[in-house]
Design a protein around this motif. Sequence first.
Motif, PDB file in Angstrom:
ATOM      1  N   SER A 257      -3.460 -12.173   5.990  1.00 53.31           N
ATOM      2  CA  SER A 257      -4.671 -11.677   6.657  1.00 53.31           C
ATOM      3  C   SER A 257      -4.542 -10.207   7.051  1.00 53.31           C
ATOM      4  CB  SER A 257      -4.986 -12.522   7.895  1.00 53.31           C
ATOM      5  OG  SER A 257      -4.129 -12.204   8.980  1.00 53.31           O
ATOM      6  N   ASN A 260      -5.728  -8.338   3.888  1.00 51.56           N
ATOM      7  CA  ASN A 260      -7.029  -8.669   3.313  1.00 51.56           C
ATOM      8  C   ASN A 260      -8.051  -8.846   4.433  1.00 51.56           C
ATOM      9  OD1 ASN A 260      -6.332  -9.327   0.256  1.00 51.56           O
ATOM     10  ND2 ASN A 260      -4.747 -10.302   1.499  1.00 51.56           N
ATOM     11  N   ASP A 261      -9.290  -9.028   4.045  1.00 47.41           N
ATOM     12  CA  ASP A 261     -10.351  -9.290   5.010  1.00 47.41           C
ATOM     13  C   ASP A 261     -10.051 -10.625   5.708  1.00 47.41           C
ATOM     14  OD1 ASP A 261     -12.707  -9.956   6.347  1.00 47.41           O
ATOM     15  OD2 ASP A 261     -13.981  -9.031   4.814  1.00 47.41           O
ATOM     16  N   ARG A 262      -9.810 -10.561   7.016  1.00 45.04           N
ATOM     17  CA  ARG A 262      -9.427 -11.787   7.739  1.00 45.04           C
ATOM     18  C   ARG A 262     -10.500 -12.863   7.638  1.00 45.04           C
ATOM     19  NH1 ARG A 262      -4.807 -10.203  10.708  1.00 45.04           N
ATOM     20  NH2 ARG A 262      -5.082  -8.248  11.825  1.00 45.04           N
ATOM     21  N   ARG A 263     -11.765 -12.451   7.542  1.00 44.88           N
ATOM     22  CA  ARG A 263     -12.835 -13.437   7.485  1.00 44.88           C
ATOM     23  C   ARG A 263     -12.717 -14.309   6.240  1.00 44.88           C
ATOM     24  NH1 ARG A 263     -17.844  -9.487   7.862  1.00 44.88           N
ATOM     25  NH2 ARG A 263     -16.648  -8.639   6.105  1.00 44.88           N
ATOM     26  N   TRP A 264     -12.392 -13.693   5.125  1.00 43.12           N
ATOM     27  CA  TRP A 264     -12.252 -14.471   3.900  1.00 43.12           C
ATOM     28  C   TRP A 264     -10.952 -15.276   3.900  1.00 43.12           C
ATOM     29  CZ3 TRP A 264     -16.082 -15.916   1.203  1.00 43.12           C
ATOM     30  CH2 TRP A 264     -17.211 -15.111   1.047  1.00 43.12           C
ATOM     31  N   HIS A 312      -8.844 -11.396  14.347  1.00 47.50           N
ATOM     32  CA  HIS A 312     -10.075 -10.781  13.840  1.00 47.50           C
ATOM     33  C   HIS A 312     -10.861 -10.120  14.967  1.00 47.50           C
ATOM     34  CE1 HIS A 312     -13.783 -10.055  11.751  1.00 47.50           C
ATOM     35  NE2 HIS A 312     -14.436 -10.926  12.493  1.00 47.50           N
ATOM     36  N   ASN A 381     -17.582  -4.898   7.583  1.00 49.91           N
ATOM     37  CA  ASN A 381     -16.384  -5.375   8.286  1.00 49.91           C
ATOM     38  C   ASN A 381     -15.567  -4.189   8.763  1.00 49.91           C
ATOM     39  OD1 ASN A 381     -14.274  -7.009   9.232  1.00 49.91           O
ATOM     40  ND2 ASN A 381     -13.172  -6.766   7.313  1.00 49.91           N
ATOM     41  N   GLU A 384     -10.741  -3.320   8.529  1.00 50.14           N
ATOM     42  CA  GLU A 384     -10.087  -3.015   7.261  1.00 50.14           C
ATOM     43  C   GLU A 384      -8.577  -2.935   7.473  1.00 50.14           C
ATOM     44  OE1 GLU A 384     -11.670  -3.117   4.595  1.00 50.14           O
ATOM     45  OE2 GLU A 384     -13.701  -3.129   5.402  1.00 50.14           O
ATOM     46  N   LYS A 388      -6.313  -2.323  11.256  1.00 47.27           N
ATOM     47  CA  LYS A 388      -5.943  -3.554  11.935  1.00 47.27           C
ATOM     48  C   LYS A 388      -4.675  -3.427  12.767  1.00 47.27           C
ATOM     49  CE  LYS A 388      -7.701  -6.685   8.368  1.00 47.27           C
ATOM     50  NZ  LYS A 388      -7.299  -7.762   7.446  1.00 47.27           N
TER      51      LYS A 388
END
Length: 419
Positions: A257, A260-264, A312, A381, A384, A388
């Motif tokens: 995470s 990458n995009d934590r949401r995905w 997130h 988002n 990024e 983060k």
Amino acid sequence: MRNLLLPLMSLLSGVGLLVVGTGLLFSVIGAQAGSANFPVLVTGLIMSAYFGGFIFGTYWCPAVIRRVGHIRAFAAMASIASTVPLLHALWLNPWFWGGLRFVTGVCLVGLYIVVESWLNVLAQSHQRGKVFAAYMAISGVAMALGNWLILVGDRLGFVPFVMVSIMFSFALLPITLTPVAEPEPTAAPKLALMALFATSPIGVLGAVASGLLTGAFYSLGHVFGQRVGFSELGIATFMAATILGGAAFQWPVGHLSDRNDRRWVLFWVCAAGAAVAMAGFYFALKSEAALIVLGVVYGGLTFTVYGLCVAHVNDLIDRSRVLQVTSGLLLLHGVGATVGPTLAGGLMDWLGPGSLLLYFTGVLVSLAVLIVYFIRAIPKNRGEPGQKDGFVAMGSSSPALLQLDPRGESADTVREPSA
């Protein structure tokens, strides 16, 4: 550092014993409620009372500590916490047990607040992350050991309750004999629901969902194994393996995470967790060994949901708000954990014990769908990879421990709200 090592080890060992006793108490109440033929809905209500007490104690205990001091509050709550397990064996009544579970939740959150406040006093700024990680690792292993301890002695008699009382009592020794300065009183966290939801609807919904999952698992996992015909060794191993899987997967999923995009990442964790839960539903009445293996994977995925949600949300806020926001997410997690056992228990009464896994599937699928909806509704988002903070493994302890979270140590620029 050497002067601090012994007090830190003493406090952490005390916490470990408290968590072992907590895990054992979850298992023994589930086992004895099942043997007494309590409806699973009733068992879920009993277990929900613990998490209700935990939430109440989060607000009430800091006021008690401010009034009488850490040491007196700790002594009072410790005395009650070590006595209450013995009272379960005196009267097998669901209303009585529900009241005892509520009191246990209040006392334990009070003990955690005191101990974690002392940890905050001891841990210097450059040690906070390591102490936080050690605390989480010890808590995970201790919870797994607590589930295995039900195999010692007569699980349906007085012995398990005595063992819980002994664990709680022994936990006081390293804690009370450690020379630690009394910390500043802990303030009760503020739960600003609308502000949290505006900052990250995915984080808020994920925190509630993680509570729905873990509350039902800890409360009804033993009942599930008992009702589908597993051996006591199989039930204890399934519970412990799932918890240990959750501890083992935290870092690889968190590292993924971070890049990458934590949401995905959260979406795919939910999707994979739902698939594993459905596979477990198929194997529940067929293979004990297969379900234990699936339990490791299921725990490894779903126990990361809360940590991913916290990470997130922390990607989107100023660091000055970390404690406030994370405390709010912790309480939302507690709300989910309070409701989860009752919902899952009602479903198990309606569709049979194996439907606990259908409940897990439903929660995970619902969260996955909501994640996709909010990603499309608010596609931008701000979290990024270059912006983060690093992922930090999280657990459902008290708000006092959040002060050890290394993400809250320094100020940073304010980021705009996102999904």
